[in-house]
Design a protein around this motif. Structure first.
Motif: not given
Length: 364
Positions: A278-306
């Protein structure tokens, strides 16, 4: 054209300047709203600091309420004298996103630089976020406003336009929280408190607030959090898991634009859970994730505008909740300021202690 007072940004990072600007009459499908209140949102501050670029000079402000005082041709369902909230959600109603029930991501561009605002000298003045509500009046599309009861306080109503629908909508519309599920809300500021309220309204069993401030965690409990965890702890997700009976959350709502919060969000999740961004970082800011963990645990990331809000559907519901005493709005207001005090209100907001500061217009 008419002359109104507005707080204008001429230089990123510099104080806003109160000056006369020109406002065009409403065009086809547009309305003029004379404002009673506009809240200070962190998005306004980020824009004014240059976090996302944009045209200057500009008038920011997008969380407002007032009275309809002018109607363009083709306007339906509104009349002069109607009390309304004004949102930044300008939608065409016909593109694929609008037709699919997602007006917050309307695909039809709107030229804010060549909108209804001009400088006193007639030069282009950006109507930021299609609102330009740090001003005495706005001219916006009829799809950006929703009627509210005439006796509803405009200072409280203004908060609905962004912070409230963003937080509640993230829990109800984006996370789709169901009764009995568990939620974590990272950040207990204005949007975070409303995400907490949204999770409570949705029937969440346990709601854990995570914040750097002990005082904000106390406030979070007033708004419906069942537990509070200091983000400054070495591994705060462990305390969250303990509060949730040894498992993670079904939904983690990240309401701040801080990259460390985004990096940590998956650690709070249960198997099959999802993090709502939900929160809006400054342009160019990047986050780090381990996709293998999200995939293995069936987790998700979604954006929510307004909050994935459909304002004509969600705002009347929110107003009803408020009038029934089931939603806290007045308690969100930290201070009331005049337009001439807007830079003080912004400074107070940036200091981090405010829930929402509101500029109130004295129309005599």
């Amino acid at each position: 054209m008419q002359t109104i007072k507005a707080a204008v940004c001429h230089e990123f990072g510099a104080p806003l300047v109160i000056e006369d600007v020109q406002l065009a009459p409403p065009g086809i499908g547009e309305v003029e709203v004379t404002l009673d209140a506009v809240a200070i949102c962190h998005s306004d501050i980020s824009f004014a600091e240059g976090a996302w670029g944009g045209h200057l000079p500009a008038v920011y402000g997008h969380e407002a309420a007032g009275v309809v005082t002018g109607l363009g041709t083709g306007v339906k369902g509104f009349a002069r004298g109607d009390s309304v909230v004004v949102t930044l959600i300008r939608s065409c109603g016909t593109c694929s996103s609008c037709a699919g029930g997602k007006p917050v991501i309307c695909e039809t561009p709107y030229d804010t630089v060549n909108g209804p605002l001009k400088t006193a000298g007639g030069q282009p003045l950006d109507q930021a976020m299609a609102c330009g509500a740090f001003a005495e009046k706005v001219v916006v599309d009829q799809r950006q406003i929703v009627k509210i009861p005439k006796d509803m306080g405009k200072d409280a109503a203004a908060l609905i336009s962004c912070g409230v629908i963003t937080g509640i909508g993230a829990a109800v519309n984006a996370a789709c929280l169901r009764p009995g599920q568990d939620a974590v809300v990272i950040g207990a500021g204005g949007v975070g408190l409303n995400a907490i309220q949204g999770a409570r309204i949705a029937g969440a069993r346990r709601i854990v607030a995570v914040d750097m401030s002990p005082g904000k965690l106390e406030t979070a409990m007033e708004f419906g959090a069942t537990h509070g965890v200091l983000a400054a702890e070495e591994k705060p997700w462990k305390a969250v898991h303990a509060a949730l009976g040894g498992r993670g959350a079904d939904a983690v709502l990240v309401t701040v634009g801080a990259i460390p919060a985004y990096n940590q969000a998956p650690r709070y999740l249960a198997r099959g859970g999802k993090a709502v961004l939900i929160g809006m970082p400054h342009s160019g800011a990047k986050a780090d994730y381990e996709p293998v963990v999200l995939a293995a645990l069936g987790q998700g990331l979604i954006g929510s505008k307004m909050g994935d809000t459909v304002i004509q559907r969600d705002i009347p519901w929110i107003v009803d909740l408020y009038e029934q005493g089931r939603l806290m709005l007045d308690e969100l207001i930290s201070g009331r300021w005049s337009l001439e005090q807007i830079n003080e209100a912004i400074a107070d907001t940036k200091a981090g202690g405010a829930r929402r500061n509101v500029v109130v217009f004295n129309r005599g």
